[in-house]
Design a protein around this motif. Structure first.
Motif, PDB file in Angstrom:
ATOM      1  N   ILE A  40       3.825  -2.230  73.403  1.00 49.70           N
ATOM      2  CA  ILE A  40       2.914  -1.105  73.158  1.00 49.70           C
ATOM      3  C   ILE A  40       2.219  -0.759  74.470  1.00 49.70           C
ATOM      4  N   HIS A  41       2.483   0.438  74.951  1.00 45.59           N
ATOM      5  CA  HIS A  41       2.047   0.834  76.287  1.00 45.59           C
ATOM      6  C   HIS A  41       0.562   1.192  76.365  1.00 45.59           C
ATOM      7  N   TYR A 111       7.461 -10.129  67.548  1.00 44.47           N
ATOM      8  CA  TYR A 111       6.214 -10.251  68.300  1.00 44.47           C
ATOM      9  C   TYR A 111       5.698  -8.866  68.673  1.00 44.47           C
ATOM     10  N   LEU A 112       4.396  -8.761  68.866  1.00 45.19           N
ATOM     11  CA  LEU A 112       3.773  -7.556  69.408  1.00 45.19           C
ATOM     12  C   LEU A 112       3.244  -7.867  70.798  1.00 45.19           C
ATOM     13  N   TRP A 113       3.534  -6.982  71.744  1.00 44.80           N
ATOM     14  CA  TRP A 113       3.129  -7.160  73.139  1.00 44.80           C
ATOM     15  C   TRP A 113       2.424  -5.880  73.589  1.00 44.80           C
ATOM     16  N   LEU A 117      -5.078  -0.583  76.522  1.00 53.43           N
ATOM     17  CA  LEU A 117      -5.344   0.008  75.213  1.00 53.43           C
ATOM     18  C   LEU A 117      -4.241  -0.356  74.238  1.00 53.43           C
ATOM     19  N   GLY A 118      -3.028  -0.548  74.752  1.00 49.65           N
ATOM     20  CA  GLY A 118      -1.932  -0.985  73.898  1.00 49.65           C
ATOM     21  C   GLY A 118      -2.192  -2.332  73.252  1.00 49.65           C
ATOM     22  N   ALA A 119      -3.002  -3.181  73.892  1.00 48.37           N
ATOM     23  CA  ALA A 119      -3.358  -4.469  73.299  1.00 48.37           C
ATOM     24  C   ALA A 119      -4.280  -4.267  72.099  1.00 48.37           C
TER      25      ALA A 119
END
Length: 279
Positions: A40-41, A111-113, A117-119
């Motif tokens: 997620i950018h 997984y989510l990376w 702001l993507g965090a």
């Protein structure tokens, strides 16, 4: 496209409003599949500044057996739409489609990376799905504070102050944002999004005042430290039962530097945390 992205598959993912540009890094042939990672950018120009680092990391994850999907959200990068019409819910819908697309690959746990702001978006997404773990690169702790950082760069912090909700499109970092999106981001607080899965928290420290002294400390082996606000948040999460591995590292802010940068220490720490070989 840089060399690290040459082996990635570019395609467009259909969505309710247009299409989303994606890059998929397939697991290395002959390597047992270990899972899938959705990246997620960050926001605005940070997306473009960070592409090189993200491509390098994604390629290494793929070499270790992970399928990695990068998606440009609605109104961002090479995807359909205009940021002035984007909303937080549309972005979550984009991520949900990407999440299901990865599930169809049958690679194992997902997984989510997220970066910056993507965090925060990854933390919010994690309340809706069940990732195996979260990989957070330099996470923004507060949506309001994050937008204020951009606003200060253009001497417009008043747009994102504690004033009433924005009633018209606001310009930030050269991009027009709809009131719904800016207001949604303003309300985000990582402290209210305690993750229910393990977290790998990667945070860089860099010279802020005395550059010579800070560089000398890094060269001399001085250990980097988390920001005070990050330490407090992680302590709060841990007291709520979250499992957090934090990795403070020396390194330049590649997402905002004048030149496209690479931070080897971040790549190495991320690889080690998930069990991948260093790039």
């Amino acid at each position: 496209m840089d060399a690290a992205s040459l082996s990635a598959l570019p395609f467009f993912l259909s969505a309710d409003e247009g299409e989303r540009f994606c890059l998929y890094h397939e697991p290395e042939p002959g390597v047992p599949a270990r899972g899938a990672i959705l990246y997620i950018h960050p926001f605005a120009e940070e997306l473009n500044k960070s592409r090189r680092m993200v491509a390098l990391q994604a390629r290494t994850y793929a070499q270790a057996g992970f399928g990695v999907l990068q998606i440009d959200l609605y109104g961002c990068g090479d995807s359909s739409g205009d940021l002035s019409k984007a909303s937080w819910d549309i972005w979550l819908s984009d991520l949900t489609r990407a999440w299901h697309w990865l599930a169809e690959r049958n690679l194992g746990p997902r997984y989510l990376w997220g970066l910056r702001l993507g965090a925060l978006l990854a933390l919010d997404m994690a309340t809706r799905v069940r990732p195996q773990a979260l990989i957070l690169w330099q996470p923004a702790l507060s949506g309001r504070a994050h937008l204020n950082q951009f606003a200060r760069l253009q001497s417009a912090a008043r747009l994102f102050s504690s004033a009433p909700a924005v009633e018209q499109d606001s310009e930030i970092a050269g991009y027009l944002m709809a009131p719904a999106l800016s207001n949604a981001i303003n309300q985000l607080d990582a402290g209210a999004l305690t993750p229910r899965c393990p977290v790998q928290w990667m945070e860089l420290s860099w010279p802020l005042q005395d550059a010579a002294a800070d560089y000398a400390a890094a060269a001399g082996g001085a250990r980097p430290a988390l920001q005070a606000a990050s330490s407090l948040l992680i302590d709060r999460w841990r007291s709520d039962g979250a499992l957090v591995d934090a990795y403070p590292l020396h390194g330049e802010p590649f997402w905002s530097s004048a030149e496209i940068g690479v931070v080897s220490s971040l790549l190495d720490a991320s690889n080690a945390a998930i069990g991948a070989e260093p790039a």
